[in-house]
Scaffold this active site. Structure first.
Site, PDB file in Angstrom:
ATOM      1  N   ASP A 285       0.840  -1.077   0.005  1.00 23.70           N
ATOM      2  CA  ASP A 285       0.254   0.020  -0.182  1.00 23.70           C
ATOM      3  C   ASP A 285       0.858   1.126   0.031  1.00 23.70           C
ATOM      4  O   ASP A 285       0.635   2.296  -0.624  1.00 23.70           O
ATOM      5  CB  ASP A 285      -0.940   0.046   1.119  1.00 23.70           C
ATOM      6  CG  ASP A 285      -1.907  -0.936   1.039  1.00 23.70           C
ATOM      7  OD1 ASP A 285      -1.940  -1.755   0.191  1.00 23.70           O
ATOM      8  OD2 ASP A 285      -2.960  -0.831   1.872  1.00 23.70           O
TER       9      ASP A 285
ATOM     10  N   ARG B 158       1.020   5.907  16.741  1.00 19.85           N
ATOM     11  CA  ARG B 158       1.015   6.732  15.909  1.00 19.85           C
ATOM     12  C   ARG B 158       1.581   8.253  16.068  1.00 19.85           C
ATOM     13  O   ARG B 158       2.117   8.824  15.311  1.00 19.85           O
ATOM     14  CB  ARG B 158      -0.540   6.914  15.491  1.00 19.85           C
ATOM     15  CG  ARG B 158      -1.150   5.500  14.966  1.00 19.85           C
ATOM     16  CD  ARG B 158      -0.299   5.019  13.849  1.00 19.85           C
ATOM     17  NE  ARG B 158      -0.675   4.041  13.074  1.00 19.85           N
ATOM     18  CZ  ARG B 158      -0.088   2.856  13.163  1.00 19.85           C
ATOM     19  NH1 ARG B 158       1.119   2.566  13.475  1.00 19.85           N
ATOM     20  NH2 ARG B 158      -0.620   1.647  12.324  1.00 19.85           N
TER      21      ARG B 158
ATOM     22  N   ASP C 226      -6.445   5.559  12.402  1.00 20.35           N
ATOM     23  CA  ASP C 226      -5.056   5.948  12.274  1.00 20.35           C
ATOM     24  C   ASP C 226      -5.092   7.428  11.157  1.00 20.35           C
ATOM     25  O   ASP C 226      -4.246   8.335  11.627  1.00 20.35           O
ATOM     26  CB  ASP C 226      -4.401   4.957  11.270  1.00 20.35           C
ATOM     27  CG  ASP C 226      -3.889   3.983  12.374  1.00 20.35           C
ATOM     28  OD1 ASP C 226      -3.828   4.094  13.778  1.00 20.35           O
ATOM     29  OD2 ASP C 226      -3.428   2.925  11.774  1.00 20.35           O
TER      30      ASP C 226
ATOM     31  N   SER D 198      -5.499  -7.868   7.839  1.00 17.80           N
ATOM     32  CA  SER D 198      -4.280  -7.134   7.996  1.00 17.80           C
ATOM     33  C   SER D 198      -3.520  -6.959   9.419  1.00 17.80           C
ATOM     34  O   SER D 198      -4.549  -7.379  10.197  1.00 17.80           O
ATOM     35  CB  SER D 198      -4.621  -5.655   7.557  1.00 17.80           C
ATOM     36  OG  SER D 198      -5.534  -5.056   8.417  1.00 17.80           O
TER      37      SER D 198
END
Length: 404
Positions: free
Chosen positions: A17, A97, A126, A178
């Site tokens: 990605d 994050r 996110d 994922s």
């Protein structure tokens, strides 16, 4: 779409990605792209990400080791406070994050970039966490969120774009879910896990064995804490990251730290997530046990009352906010007396507290004893109970009067 952008720093993992995003940014914005790879102890070979980033068109690939900073400045403060989201999630992705965003912003400012970008989708948490952090730290930087701009809306479209642009496509069968990993945890979502009735496949798990397959013999360990932070394991002083890594090994060996939950995302939908947090689960158990000795009753209740709000701030992306600074300072103040040792036993997915001791213990055997003592007059309890029952007696009298 701001076509005046000349250089972008992209949060890059080396996966399909973000490799596609890297190429798409170059094509769409006709700009230079710096790939920023944050090493949070995910256990992957990051040199491959560097090579792939350069091969895909990045002008520079920055690999930044943030592992110690992540554990010291993000994980440990959260664990001092006892952070947990919706009673189960230890916030492994949520805590990662802001530290990535901080490093990414620093790289953008250092390299003279005028924009930052990330690979988060428009449905998840996110995107919020990254972008709130960017705007708190460097609001002058433009933000590019490709998933909210491009028209590729399926995995097939992504694969076609990759093949068209010479981006290596995995030849192995894609995982039907994922995952995201760092030194605190690994998360799994999507694909086969979207059915909340379907049990996760055993071969999905990475950090832990199944409790059924864990050793038949238990293992004991001792954690030492100073002001709410774990500082030593079995008498050996360790840095925050090294201590957590050691606990991950022990916890994973004994099937500790698996969570399967349906949580409420900040963007409004529910999502099913499966998490492995072996070391963090041990750390939390030891910390809670020591707090029972060291924290005043009312301090503990105030802390626990604020804990959902504190955890929500982390989950929702407000690490760099004034309200977070306020709550963290209060949490840290409360933790000053939390010093001492906790003995734990690990066995087939379970953690048992064997003992705890502290120089700041508020527990006094001479007061709590059921034997004869000279410091507590049991007759005093009569007045205490009558005063606390006063409102109950008044209510009873009122109810009786109403009934005539």
């Amino acid at each position: 779409m701001n076509k005046d952008i000349k250089k972008v720093v992209l949060a890059y993992s080396g996966g399909l990605d973000t490799s596609i995003i890297l190429k798409w940014l170059i094509e769409t914005y006709d700009c230079e792209v710096v790939a920023y790879v944050a090493d949070l102890g995910q256990g992957e070979e990051l040199e491959e990400a560097r090579k792939k980033g350069l091969a895909t068109g990045a002008s520079e690939v920055i690999v930044d080791d943030l592992t110690e900073e992540f554990v010291r400045d993000y994980v440990f403060p959260a664990f001092r406070a006892g952070a947990i989201y919706e009673t189960q999630y230890l916030l492994g992705t949520s805590l990662a994050r802001p530290v990535i965003a901080k490093g990414q912003v620093a790289a953008a400012l250092k390299t003279g970039a005028d924009a930052v970008s990330h690979g988060a989708t428009g449905k998840g948490n996110d995107q919020v966490r990254f972008e709130l952090s960017y705007q708190a730290l460097a609001p002058e930087l433009a933000i590019i969120a490709p998933w909210r701009e491009w028209d590729m809306n399926s995995r097939e479209a992504l694969m076609d774009y990759a093949k068209k642009n010479g981006i290596p496509v995995p030849v192995t069968k894609a995982k039907p879910y994922s995952s995201d990993r760092n030194i605190l945890h690994i998360s799994f979502e999507g694909g086969i896990l979207e059915d909340p009735w379907a049990a996760p496949p055993e071969d999905m798990f990475v950090l832990s064995v199944s409790p059924q397959n864990a050793p038949d013999k238990s293992e004991e360990l001792t954690l030492e804490f100073d002001k709410g932070d774990a500082v030593a394991l079995d008498g050996e002083k360790l840095s925050p990251a090294k201590l957590l890594a050691r606990l991950n090994q022990l916890g994973g060996k004994h099937g500790i730290g698996r969570v399967d939950m349906v949580e409420n995302r900040y963007v409004g939908m529910k999502s099913r997530g499966v998490y492995e947090t072996p070391g963090g689960t041990i750390l939390r158990a030891g910390h809670l046990a020591l707090e029972t000795l060291c924290l005043d009753r009312e301090v503990l209740r105030i802390r626990d009352g604020l804990l959902p709000r504190y955890s929500d701030l982390i989950y929702n992306g407000y690490w760099f906010s004034p309200e977070m600074e306020l709550l963290q300072s209060m949490m840290d103040k409360a933790q000053e007396p939390v010093c001492g040792e906790v003995a734990l036993q690990l066995y087939k997915g379970n953690i048992t507290v064997l003992g705890r001791r502290s120089p700041n213990s508020l527990y006094r055997p001479e007061i709590a004893t059921f034997e004869a003592d000279t410091v507590y007059d049991q007759a005093d309890a009569t007045g205490f109970i009558r005063l606390n029952a006063l409102r109950l007696r008044i209510r009873h009298a009122l109810d009786k009067a109403k009934k005539g």
